[in-house]
Design an enzyme around this catalytic site. Structure first.
Site, PDB file in Angstrom:
ATOM      1  N   ASP A   1     -13.029   3.283 -17.041  1.00  0.00           N
ATOM      2  CA  ASP A   1     -11.962   4.261 -16.784  1.00  0.00           C
ATOM      3  C   ASP A   1     -10.977   4.368 -17.941  1.00  0.00           C
ATOM      4  OD1 ASP A   1     -12.124   5.100 -13.689  1.00  0.00           O
ATOM      5  OD2 ASP A   1     -12.801   3.047 -13.975  1.00  0.00           O
TER       6      ASP A   1
ATOM      7  N   TYR B   1     -16.598  -9.345  -7.013  1.00  0.00           N
ATOM      8  CA  TYR B   1     -17.430  -9.388  -8.224  1.00  0.00           C
ATOM      9  C   TYR B   1     -16.625  -9.896  -9.415  1.00  0.00           C
ATOM     10  CZ  TYR B   1     -15.959  -5.585 -11.429  1.00  0.00           C
ATOM     11  OH  TYR B   1     -15.304  -4.816 -12.364  1.00  0.00           O
ATOM     12  N   ARG B   2     -15.293  -9.919  -9.269  1.00  0.00           N
ATOM     13  CA  ARG B   2     -14.416 -10.241 -10.398  1.00  0.00           C
ATOM     14  C   ARG B   2     -13.032 -10.403  -9.798  1.00  0.00           C
ATOM     15  NH1 ARG B   2     -14.062  -5.620 -15.058  1.00  0.00           N
ATOM     16  NH2 ARG B   2     -12.857  -6.691 -16.644  1.00  0.00           N
TER      17      ARG B   2
ATOM     18  N   TYR C   1      -6.384  -8.299 -13.769  1.00  0.00           N
ATOM     19  CA  TYR C   1      -7.169  -9.510 -13.573  1.00  0.00           C
ATOM     20  C   TYR C   1      -6.569 -10.702 -14.338  1.00  0.00           C
ATOM     21  CZ  TYR C   1     -10.976  -6.612 -11.625  1.00  0.00           C
ATOM     22  OH  TYR C   1     -11.742  -5.764 -10.868  1.00  0.00           O
TER      23      TYR C   1
HETATM   24  C1  EUG Z   1     -11.917  -0.051 -11.777  1.00  0.00           C
HETATM   25  C2  EUG Z   1     -13.246  -0.382 -11.657  1.00  0.00           C
HETATM   26  C3  EUG Z   1     -13.633  -1.705 -11.748  1.00  0.00           C
HETATM   27  C4  EUG Z   1     -12.675  -2.700 -11.953  1.00  0.00           C
HETATM   28  C5  EUG Z   1     -11.355  -2.359 -12.099  1.00  0.00           C
HETATM   29  C6  EUG Z   1     -10.993  -1.028 -12.018  1.00  0.00           C
HETATM   30  C7  EUG Z   1     -11.568   1.345 -11.641  1.00  0.00           C
HETATM   31  C8  EUG Z   1     -10.498   1.817 -11.002  1.00  0.00           C
HETATM   32  C9  EUG Z   1     -15.869  -1.303 -11.110  1.00  0.00           C
HETATM   33  O1  EUG Z   1     -14.910  -2.136 -11.624  1.00  0.00           O
HETATM   34  O2  EUG Z   1     -13.092  -3.988 -12.008  1.00  0.00           O
HETATM   35  C10 EUG Z   1     -10.289   3.229 -10.788  1.00  0.00           C
END
Ligand code: EUG
Length: 607
Positions: free
Chosen positions: A211, A535-536, A151
């Protein structure tokens, strides 16, 4: 540049050795092994030489004025806490991520760079920095930990901004309350660190990690990130903020605004989110309206959990799977944030380079994925579900029966539990995350490509069959067009899903970078046309995304701008963050709204 595959891989920094951003000692071996795999796939140095006079200056600030301002800042904070960004740009790795630029650059690495980093040691220091920035009209870019990979990392949207690295010196867990099941943290507390502190406290509490555990608990929550226990909506589970406003006032939100007895913090600051009057916490999430210096966060009482995996045989089972999951989730039979992934991710999360599976150009054909999956634990299947059930062992077994009977409506479903899979299977890492133990495994996807980097495309859609199909079809079509393998992960809530599409690209390739950004731009536009928004997003895509939230002539964006201008009249705080520009930047081409230029800076700006 020469590959450095033969060089030994420098060991990762360790959390306990006074490195707030390091890895816990017990994960160090795993982290070093993961890093070695990334090094094996490195075909360029990952170091970019600088061009022109350094440091890069903020827009409209002359070098003399900048130097005088920096001298003053050094006096105010101590010279050791101000560092000029004038060295080559090192992309580093997850645990040695840079605060100078975006390690996973999409443009030239020299594009989104800072002029300097400043390291405040307290809220008072942050106030000092903000007041200084107002005097000189120098833009600040606050980061907590500065991860946020995929991001934009730690990179400022406006070239030459000063990165305010809050985490390096403000990284204490200020309180853990075992009765209220809550904590109070500073920006530099990672999930790894919070986990260790909770363990050390001996209290029977659990945290909710995403994660990867290296991110800031505070930063992730105010960026509205997600974890996987029943408390996976991080912003929803925060309680109380301390914020430095863009003009240098300090406020506390919620009950924190009511002074406790004899100068103590209010005893309900971490217990009741709203306090009295307008609920302002929301405007300090995904915004540039304040610098959050403390945050309360709820914790979960320790509980049993059972993580499982379910494989569904056909790609076309997708819609039926979504319907069943919604049914289970709205009834709270599943109460966490489960993930649904395509089988190709079982290949990717092994940490192997795609060349080990397929040596052609363009997308890996479906039959090649099938051939390899057939030999793996998941077997030949279309979708893989990772869920977790919580509660007493009896409650877990009862829920499991319901889940099994619902999922069994799809012919050929298979259930796998941690005891059924090899020790190195991803399910074990999932089980730890779902049990509140921060992990590092998810990074393995980066090995899919040489010099693997990633960009997240993250639209929201209803947990409903037609919507899910429409969104995934856009991703499928655009990935095919641009020649990227499609890695979709649905992070599922009862009513909506975050689809996270991980675009993995080789950052040494101009062509891959251009295709990655072109693909995401197209998906953003096509999803918006169909009514779905992100969302982002990455700092360079924030304008495009913000402008898709356009109902009633973009009245919401104008509202954000009104708040911005009222709170930050000099426009010093994170200009452009989340697509919100201060007045003095607006209408001069700063907004990156579509394809076209490959720099963050407009050619002509009156600044
Ligand atoms: C993940 C989940 C996210 C995100 C970036 C990565 C997971 C990847 C739910 O938000 O913004 C497996």
């Amino acid at each position: 540049m020469a590959p450095n595959n033969n060089q030994s891989v420098p060991p990762v920094p360790i959390l306990s050795e006074n490195r707030h951003s390091g890895i816990p000692a017990n994960l160090a071996d795993k982290a070093n092994a993961a890093k070695a795999r990334v090094w094996k796939n490195k075909t360029f140095s990952g170091i970019t030489q600088r061009q022109g006079e350094l440091p890069v200056l903020p827009p409209g600030i002359e070098r003399q004025k900048f130097n005088a301002a920096i001298d003053e800042l050094k006096q105010l904070l101590g010279p050791e806490h101000v560092v000029i960004n004038d060295k080559p740009l090192e992309d580093g790795w997850y645990l040695e991520h840079p605060n100078t630029h975006d390690a996973f650059h999409l443009f030239d690495p020299n594009d989104t760079v800072s002029s300097a980093a400043v390291y405040p040691g307290s809220t008072e220091d942050v106030v000092t920095i903000v007041k200084w920035a107002n005097r000189y009209e120098i833009p600040l870019w606050p980061i907590s930990m500065g991860r946020n990979l995929g991001y934009g990392g730690a990179a400022p949207r406006v070239r030459g901004s000063i990165v305010v690295d809050l985490g390096k010196r403000m990284n204490r867990v200020l309180n853990i309350d075992p009765e209220q099941c809550s904590c109070l943290v500073e920006p530099g507390v990672s999930y790894y660190k919070l986990y260790e502190e909770v363990k050390k406290s001996g209290y029977p509490l659990m945290i909710d990690p995403p994660d990867l555990g290296g991110g800031s608990v505070l930063g992730n929550a105010i960026d509205r990130g997600v974890g996987y226990t029943p408390m996976g909506d991080h912003f929803a589970n925060h309680c109380g903020l301390e914020v430095v406003t863009p003009t240098g006032e300090v406020i506390r939100t919620g009950m924190g605004a009511l002074p406790g007895q004899n100068g103590a913090d209010n005893p309900t600051w971490q217990a009741f989110q709203y306090g009295y009057g307008p609920y302002v916490d929301g405007i300090f999430s995904q915004s540039n309206f304040g610098i959050v210096t403390k945050m309360g966060m709820w914790l979960m009482p320790e509980t049993e959990s059972l993580t499982f995996m379910a494989t569904f045989p056909r790609d076309e089972d997708f819609e039926d799977i979504i319907e069943i999951i919604r049914g289970l989730m709205v009834r709270r039979i599943m109460g966490n944030v489960p993930q649904l992934r395509h089988v190709i991710q079982e290949l990717a999360v092994t940490g192997k380079n795609r060349k080990e599976f397929y040596d052609g150009q363009g997308q890996m054909p479906r039959d090649v994925i099938r051939k390899h999956a057939s030999k793996m634990t998941c077997g030949d299947c279309g979708w893989v579900f990772y869920g977790c059930l919580y509660g007493t062992p009896r409650a877990i077994q009862e829920s499991l029966e319901v889940v099994k009977s619902e999922f069994s409506k799809i012919p050929g479903v298979r259930f796998l539990f941690p005891k059924d899979v090899p020790e190195d299977h991803y399910l074990h890492s999932r089980a730890r995350v779902c049990a509140g133990i921060p992990e590092i495994r998810e990074l393995e996807w980066l090995n899919w490509k040489n010099n693997g980097s990633h960009l997240f495309f993250s639209p929201i859609c209803p947990t409903k069959r037609e919507d899910a199909r429409r969104v995934i079809d856009i991703a499928i079509r655009v990935h095919r067009e641009y020649g990227f393998d499609l890695f979709p992960t649905f992070c599922i809530a009862p009513r909506e899903m975050h689809l996270i599409v991980n675009i993995v690209y080789d950052r040494s390739s101009q062509d891959e970078k251009r295709r990655a950004i072109a693909a995401i731009r197209k998906m953003i536009d096509e999803c918006a046309e169909a009514g779905y928004g992100e969302y982002r997003t990455h700092i360079l895509l924030a304008d495009q995304v913000m402008h898709t939230y356009s109902w009633n002539g973009k009245s919401l964006l104008r509202f954000h701008e009104q708040i911005k201008d009222a709170l930050d009249p000099k426009g010093i705080l994170a200009p452009g963050r989340n697509g919100i520009w201060p007045r003095k930047y607006r209408g001069q081409g700063w907004e990156l709204l579509g394809k076209g230029r490959e720099t963050s800076t407009p050619e002509k700006s009156k600044l």
